[in-house]
Design a protein around this motif. Structure first.
Motif, PDB file in Angstrom:
ATOM      1  N   GLY A  79       0.965  -1.163  -0.163  1.00 51.58           N
ATOM      2  CA  GLY A  79      -0.149   0.003  -0.170  1.00 51.58           C
ATOM      3  C   GLY A  79       0.933   1.257  -0.090  1.00 51.58           C
ATOM      4  O   GLY A  79       2.183   1.374   0.022  1.00 51.58           O
ATOM      5  N   LYS A  80       0.261   2.311  -0.038  1.00 49.84           N
ATOM      6  CA  LYS A  80       0.727   3.779   0.082  1.00 49.84           C
ATOM      7  C   LYS A  80       0.043   4.559   0.832  1.00 49.84           C
ATOM      8  O   LYS A  80      -1.190   4.651   0.881  1.00 49.84           O
ATOM      9  CB  LYS A  80       0.890   3.924  -1.467  1.00 49.84           C
ATOM     10  N   LEU A  81       0.724   5.664   1.370  1.00 48.82           N
ATOM     11  CA  LEU A  81       0.057   6.612   2.292  1.00 48.82           C
ATOM     12  C   LEU A  81      -0.827   7.250   0.992  1.00 48.82           C
ATOM     13  O   LEU A  81      -0.328   7.853   0.224  1.00 48.82           O
ATOM     14  CB  LEU A  81       1.036   7.604   2.693  1.00 48.82           C
ATOM     15  N   ALA A  82      -2.017   7.669   1.588  1.00 48.22           N
ATOM     16  CA  ALA A  82      -2.950   8.484   0.416  1.00 48.22           C
ATOM     17  C   ALA A  82      -3.172   9.657   0.910  1.00 48.22           C
ATOM     18  O   ALA A  82      -3.037  10.108   1.958  1.00 48.22           O
ATOM     19  CB  ALA A  82      -4.516   7.538   0.350  1.00 48.22           C
ATOM     20  N   GLU A  83      -3.813  10.710  -0.229  1.00 49.35           N
ATOM     21  CA  GLU A  83      -4.221  11.840   0.337  1.00 49.35           C
ATOM     22  C   GLU A  83      -5.228  11.786   1.272  1.00 49.35           C
ATOM     23  O   GLU A  83      -6.137  10.947   1.062  1.00 49.35           O
ATOM     24  CB  GLU A  83      -4.793  12.465  -0.960  1.00 49.35           C
ATOM     25  N   GLN A  84      -5.291  12.631   2.351  1.00 48.23           N
ATOM     26  CA  GLN A  84      -6.370  12.504   3.290  1.00 48.23           C
ATOM     27  C   GLN A  84      -7.447  13.311   3.159  1.00 48.23           C
ATOM     28  O   GLN A  84      -7.201  14.494   2.970  1.00 48.23           O
ATOM     29  CB  GLN A  84      -5.586  12.805   4.650  1.00 48.23           C
ATOM     30  N   ASP A  85      -8.754  12.995   3.026  1.00 46.73           N
ATOM     31  CA  ASP A  85      -9.962  13.854   3.029  1.00 46.73           C
ATOM     32  C   ASP A  85     -10.014  14.416   4.413  1.00 46.73           C
ATOM     33  O   ASP A  85      -9.556  13.999   5.339  1.00 46.73           O
ATOM     34  CB  ASP A  85     -11.413  12.935   2.677  1.00 46.73           C
ATOM     35  N   THR A  86     -10.768  15.458   4.629  1.00 44.61           N
ATOM     36  CA  THR A  86     -11.042  15.860   5.971  1.00 44.61           C
ATOM     37  C   THR A  86     -11.724  14.914   6.905  1.00 44.61           C
ATOM     38  O   THR A  86     -12.346  13.897   6.391  1.00 44.61           O
ATOM     39  CB  THR A  86     -11.858  17.092   5.966  1.00 44.61           C
ATOM     40  N   SER A  87     -11.553  15.064   7.952  1.00 40.56           N
ATOM     41  CA  SER A  87     -12.123  14.149   8.947  1.00 40.56           C
ATOM     42  C   SER A  87     -13.506  14.508   9.683  1.00 40.56           C
ATOM     43  O   SER A  87     -13.453  15.359  10.291  1.00 40.56           O
ATOM     44  CB  SER A  87     -11.004  13.849  10.210  1.00 40.56           C
ATOM     45  N   PRO A  88     -14.459  13.759   9.262  1.00 40.82           N
ATOM     46  CA  PRO A  88     -15.817  14.348   9.934  1.00 40.82           C
ATOM     47  C   PRO A  88     -15.895  14.059  11.399  1.00 40.82           C
ATOM     48  O   PRO A  88     -16.486  14.890  12.068  1.00 40.82           O
ATOM     49  CB  PRO A  88     -16.840  13.457   9.182  1.00 40.82           C
ATOM     50  N   TYR A  89     -14.907  13.167  11.822  1.00 36.45           N
ATOM     51  CA  TYR A  89     -15.009  13.006  13.315  1.00 36.45           C
ATOM     52  C   TYR A  89     -14.139  14.125  13.900  1.00 36.45           C
ATOM     53  O   TYR A  89     -14.890  14.905  14.941  1.00 36.45           O
ATOM     54  CB  TYR A  89     -14.306  11.691  13.605  1.00 36.45           C
ATOM     55  N   ALA A  90     -13.019  14.741  13.526  1.00 32.37           N
ATOM     56  CA  ALA A  90     -12.599  15.708  14.000  1.00 32.37           C
ATOM     57  C   ALA A  90     -13.044  17.100  13.903  1.00 32.37           C
ATOM     58  O   ALA A  90     -13.131  17.821  14.883  1.00 32.37           O
ATOM     59  CB  ALA A  90     -10.902  15.852  13.776  1.00 32.37           C
ATOM     60  N   ASP A  91     -13.794  17.189  12.544  1.00 30.80           N
ATOM     61  CA  ASP A  91     -14.637  18.299  12.578  1.00 30.80           C
ATOM     62  C   ASP A  91     -15.626  18.527  13.296  1.00 30.80           C
ATOM     63  O   ASP A  91     -15.981  19.631  13.719  1.00 30.80           O
ATOM     64  CB  ASP A  91     -15.165  18.570  11.176  1.00 30.80           C
ATOM     65  N   ILE A 181     -20.296   9.926  16.766  1.00 34.17           N
ATOM     66  CA  ILE A 181     -19.399   8.817  16.412  1.00 34.17           C
ATOM     67  C   ILE A 181     -20.411   7.658  15.828  1.00 34.17           C
ATOM     68  O   ILE A 181     -20.390   7.138  14.886  1.00 34.17           O
ATOM     69  CB  ILE A 181     -18.343   8.354  16.761  1.00 34.17           C
ATOM     70  N   SER A 182     -21.524   7.577  16.683  1.00 29.78           N
ATOM     71  CA  SER A 182     -22.684   6.608  16.210  1.00 29.78           C
ATOM     72  C   SER A 182     -23.516   7.061  15.157  1.00 29.78           C
ATOM     73  O   SER A 182     -24.004   6.043  14.617  1.00 29.78           O
ATOM     74  CB  SER A 182     -23.333   6.398  17.558  1.00 29.78           C
ATOM     75  N   ASN A 183     -23.300   8.324  14.651  1.00 30.25           N
ATOM     76  CA  ASN A 183     -23.928   8.747  13.661  1.00 30.25           C
ATOM     77  C   ASN A 183     -23.346   9.021  12.463  1.00 30.25           C
ATOM     78  O   ASN A 183     -23.631   9.532  11.082  1.00 30.25           O
ATOM     79  CB  ASN A 183     -24.844  10.020  13.933  1.00 30.25           C
ATOM     80  N   LEU A 184     -21.667   8.529  12.619  1.00 30.89           N
ATOM     81  CA  LEU A 184     -20.942   8.971  11.466  1.00 30.89           C
ATOM     82  C   LEU A 184     -21.043   8.148  10.089  1.00 30.89           C
ATOM     83  O   LEU A 184     -21.530   7.003  10.410  1.00 30.89           O
ATOM     84  CB  LEU A 184     -19.338   9.184  11.648  1.00 30.89           C
ATOM     85  N   PRO A 185     -20.800   8.281   8.749  1.00 27.08           N
ATOM     86  CA  PRO A 185     -20.822   7.527   7.767  1.00 27.08           C
ATOM     87  C   PRO A 185     -19.853   6.308   8.102  1.00 27.08           C
ATOM     88  O   PRO A 185     -18.762   6.700   8.507  1.00 27.08           O
ATOM     89  CB  PRO A 185     -20.409   8.270   6.685  1.00 27.08           C
ATOM     90  N   PHE A 186     -20.160   5.000   7.733  1.00 23.18           N
ATOM     91  CA  PHE A 186     -19.356   3.986   7.877  1.00 23.18           C
ATOM     92  C   PHE A 186     -18.391   4.178   6.554  1.00 23.18           C
ATOM     93  O   PHE A 186     -18.779   4.147   5.515  1.00 23.18           O
ATOM     94  CB  PHE A 186     -19.967   2.636   7.857  1.00 23.18           C
ATOM     95  N   GLU A 187     -16.921   3.893   7.032  1.00 19.56           N
ATOM     96  CA  GLU A 187     -15.854   4.009   6.119  1.00 19.56           C
ATOM     97  C   GLU A 187     -14.653   3.260   6.741  1.00 19.56           C
ATOM     98  O   GLU A 187     -14.541   2.759   7.908  1.00 19.56           O
ATOM     99  CB  GLU A 187     -15.117   5.636   5.919  1.00 19.56           C
ATOM    100  N   ALA A 188     -13.709   2.850   5.937  1.00 14.98           N
ATOM    101  CA  ALA A 188     -12.472   2.050   6.384  1.00 14.98           C
ATOM    102  C   ALA A 188     -11.681   3.298   7.005  1.00 14.98           C
ATOM    103  O   ALA A 188     -10.538   3.602   6.347  1.00 14.98           O
ATOM    104  CB  ALA A 188     -11.779   1.432   5.291  1.00 14.98           C
TER     105      ALA A 188
END
Ligand SMILES: [Fe+2]
Ligand SMILES: [Fe+2]
Length: 196
Positions: A79-91, A181-188
């Motif tokens: 694998g490789k480090l990918a560009e990071q989208d903004t974090s809905p959790y941190a925001d 966090i219980s309402n955030l979208p599911f992602e890896a």
């Protein structure tokens, strides 16, 4: 065990593993970088606060060591480090903590405490339930240090603010984090919501 108000179901691990663990590892590497950056920013913004200045730099270095370990494992696995989208959790945490805020520093310390707790919870679940046992052991090996960071941030807050303020604000922010966090979208991602 982690002093959180929402308990992630173990099915979250199976759902993440089905999506692909390379994406999860790239997100995890970014989390470690951000943890180090947050600690450095706390030192830079509170230069007259001895406990912060003397405690956080070595933890920031530890987070960078974690980053190196995760990035190396990611690379080893193709694998490789990918560009990071903004974090809905941190925001979401930062937006949610604006309500009823008395002290920006107190909130930053408590939010860091909660983020470390959530990371420790997720690492624990990954270590218990991943089919990929090598990866499970890797997460298990990082869990104790994230759990120690969780306690360190709470101790810093307790050393700087009255106990009743720390307790009251911790309870409010833990509830806010649980609702988020219980309402955030599911992602890896380490801090994603559960699959609905
Ligand atoms: Fe870490
Ligand atoms: Fe940490």
């Amino acid at each position: 065990m982690f002093s959180l108000m929402y308990e992630t179901p173990s099915s979250w691990v199976q759902d993440v593993e089905a999506l692909g663990t390379l994406t999860l590892l790239s997100d995890h590497a970014h989390c470690e970088l951000k943890a180090a950056a947050t600690m450095q920013a706390l030192v830079a913004k509170n230069p007259t606060c001895d406990s912060i200045v003397r405690t956080l730099p070595r933890f920031a270095m530890e987070e960078l060591e974690h980053f190196e370990m995760v990035e190396a494992l990611l690379r080893e696995r193709g694998g490789k480090l990918a560009e990071q989208d903004t974090s809905p959790y941190a925001d979401g945490l930062h937006k949610g903590s604006r309500a009823n805020r008395k002290s920006l520093l107190l909130d930053r310390l408590i939010l860091s405490h909660i983020i470390e707790a959530r990371s420790a919870e997720r690492f624990y679940l990954l270590s218990e339930h991943l089919q990929d046992r090598e990866l499970a052991e890797f997460f298990g090996s990082l869990m104790p240090s994230e759990s120690a960071h969780r306690i360190m941030f709470l101790r810093l807050a307790e050393g700087l603010f009255p106990a009743e303020d720390v307790q009251a604000r911790t309870a409010e922010l833990r509830q806010m984090e649980a609702d988020l966090i219980s309402n955030l979208p599911f992602e890896a991602r380490i801090h994603s919501g559960p699959k609905q």
